[in-house]
Design a protein around this motif. Sequence first.
Motif: not given
Lengths: 496, 445
Positions: B18-29
């Motif tokens: 995905i190119g994300a560092s954590s699952i949390d980052e996916l919720f950034r919106e």
Amino acid sequence: MSNTLGFRTKRMPEPRLIFEQSNKGRIGCNVPVADTPEVNLAAILGETRSDLNLPEIGELELLRHFTRLSHINYGIETGFYPLGSCTMKYNPKINEKTAGLPGFANLHPMQPVATIPGALEILVGVQDMLKEITGFDEITLQPLAGAHGEMTCLMLIKAYFESRGEGKQRHVVLVPDSAHGTNPASAARCGYDVKPIPTTEEGNTDMEALAAALDGSVAALMLTNPSTLGLFEPNIEKICEMVHAAGGQVFCDGANMNAMVGTTRPGDHGFDCMHLNLHKTFSTPHGGGGPGCGAIGLKSHLEPFLPGPVIRHEGETVIADSDRPQSIGRVSGFYGQFLMEVRAYTYLRAYGKQKMADISRFSVLNANYVRARLKEVLPPAHDRPCMHECILTAEKYKKENGIRALDISKRLIDYGFHPPTNYFPLIVPECFMIEPTETETKETLDEFCDALIEICREAVETPDLLHDAPSTQIVGRLDETLAVKNLNVRWLPTSV
Amino acid sequence: MPYIPHTESDVSEMLATIGASSIDELFREIPEKLRVKPGALNLPDALDEPRLMAHLWSISKKNVNMADVTCFLGAGIYDRYIPASVGAVISRGEFLTAYTPYQPEASQGYLQAIYEFQTMVAELYGMDLANASMYDGATSMAEAAIMSTSIKHREKVTISEAVHPHYRQVLATYCWSMGIEIETLPAVSGGLTDLSANSEGTSCIIIQYPNFFGGIEDLAAAREAADKAGALLVVVADPVACALLKPPGAFGADIVVGEGQPMGVAMGLGGPVVGLFTCKKEFIRQIPGRIVGRTKEAHGDKPGYVMTLRTREQDIRREKATSNICTNEALMALAATVYMIALGKNGMRKVATSTVQNTQYAIQKLTEAGATLHYSSKVFGEFVLSLPKDPAVVRDALLKRGILAGLPLGEFYPELADSILVAVTELRTKEEIETYASALKEVLA
Ligand SMILES: Cc1ncc(COP(=O)(O)O)c(C=O)c1O
């Protein structure tokens, strides 16, 4: 290429209609015979019928019939089922076991309330956990499915405005163009006029259009969050403020709650009420199109209008309260989908405090993974992280190869997968809505993505394979126009 | 958590793709202040599988279930025998865990079963056609009323007082929200609907068959009354009774709806159950909900089944749809399908006949024990008894003796405050009826 059929051989007969297998004198169940004195039916009932034409089938033949039919039907237990907006997650087996306990399955809805303390404990238990998860003040479990929950929410809003003398004045419900069809249909069911609100290029609610539409005639805005584009609405707080400032209410379509469980609470976003599909987010099985299970959540200003009976704590006990003068009345026959609530309760207690957030976290991870793996062949409709589902477009295959999203989906069936949702939301051309859910393994997602990548290659190199798909099933593509033209919706001895 | 299969290395590989560092980052919106920390909600602790089972079992034991008592309670939900084959079929994962058959090629099994369901429901009611199911009997009736108003372009519906009180409450809710007026026909004094009123301007007359009191309504007279008013005749019918009684379709009913629970569906505190919906052919385009139709392959000759007349439905027609219903009660419809096949024409007739026979015996025994039969109308499987003592007191005393005596009617009909509604299905035995009678005699003494 995997085959989704169960045990079938080429020589096995096509599944015949049960009516064509009937044979006079057979029966499929040892029917109880009354030991009371016989009566003269004509004297008691008057004219009776003797023309009933139901099939006569033995018990083994009956079971074989349905086993064969099951082999030509795809379920979650058959394979991956990434149908967007439907949250086709694993339906845990223990839920079936608990719902089957005689102390639940064998209750009569009109038996004295004093004899069902355990049932009330389940109902109030589900309500309490859902309050905490959604951030609403009250929950009712009376609605029987998602659309029924939407309708009930709008009825609460209607009763609220009537109680304030604004019932007539507020006759408009705003519905984004990306909304599910049940939203405008439910609004119409409550006598509201529906006004669409456009969506921006980025996939958000068009704030200018919303501002322009908000006036004293608006009863409510129906907003899906995350939206049907799989995106979290970043302006959600502002939107709720705007609608409230104009005197309106905000309803949340909660079909997409899976993205939020344990991570964020719609009640905190500013919504006044929402519906939940327990048959999506909280794992009660869809059963091939139902039963649904449609809880709703609401803020306290809507509480007086709740449909009865209201199941609530009173001191140490739980009561079924029907003495509610401002109630909108009943919306369903009894207590809602009680055995589905037993399943939801079981599911919620299996996750508990510690693991509840894993539902949203892993569903969002899986969706973003599929999105990332497919982005070269099926580009995302929006350049933003998705929530629990990703919306991709197959527009280029339509333009360049004459292949539609539907063709790609039908080809997926040949590869052993259930297709994603196509053509919804209506605003994305040649749309794929893929919702993997948290219960799928990385291996499954990889096999699925590999298949789609391969199919997209076929779309360019051997497009006919797609036009003719599926070719591995009991039937090829069916003629839906003919079905409408020559309507045949029941078997008659002469109709086949 | 067995329901979530991710290993740590899965998660890191997936995040890398995905190119994300954590699952949390996916919720950034999601605005930071609207987020809660994992595990922060005030919920009960997670339970492992054995503890979960034990916990649910202990809650279930707090209820009095119908295996603990002898059930003489009906009022729309009936304690009938469910053949073992029903559970075997509806628990198959291919059916249980399928979604709506939007992809017909991968859903032929379910579609064919629903086509069989539609055929048999229409047959029982004596009607041209049935849909693929509604939520329950009560909402099915409300939909029939609304459908009548749109066929007749009239804003009024007429309903008998002898229709199930809960159904009338649901109708009142639906009609309030759509601005439809309800007119009620009296029935309490004679036990059957008084059809003499002039119902002019109404879109339909709604009557139950057998009615809430068990009485067999005169559908020929109801048809006449509807014709006089230029209205549709809507009948709420018990499908099991229709295996023996002349079906509503034979009297010219326009729409016939009902509760399918007595055909193979667990009582389950009233849900999930299944609404039945049938009508005359000419109204098919106004019908709510899904319908399965038979067709052929586009490029071949094999027959197959699809959901049809889809342009009536909400996903295509949106606010102009015939109803907002989407998800229905497919699995319960499948249960009813298996039931109707397992019993077949002879079994269904036997069940209905045994019901009548047991009911007649119960009337005899309970009146001998000191109760009075309240109405003289013909009944199928249910009847109203007047008691010389407060019915709720009698019910509670009988419950202590292991008998669920019926439904005290005062809550719904103040005029019937001394009465109780008793149902007797094919499952009741001579001995159980006699035990009820002797217990009643004791309690009344
Ligand atoms: C976004 C959305 N809203 C509402 C619904 C309606 O739910 P139901 O089918 O349970 O009535 C659905 C599902 O079909 C949905 O996907």
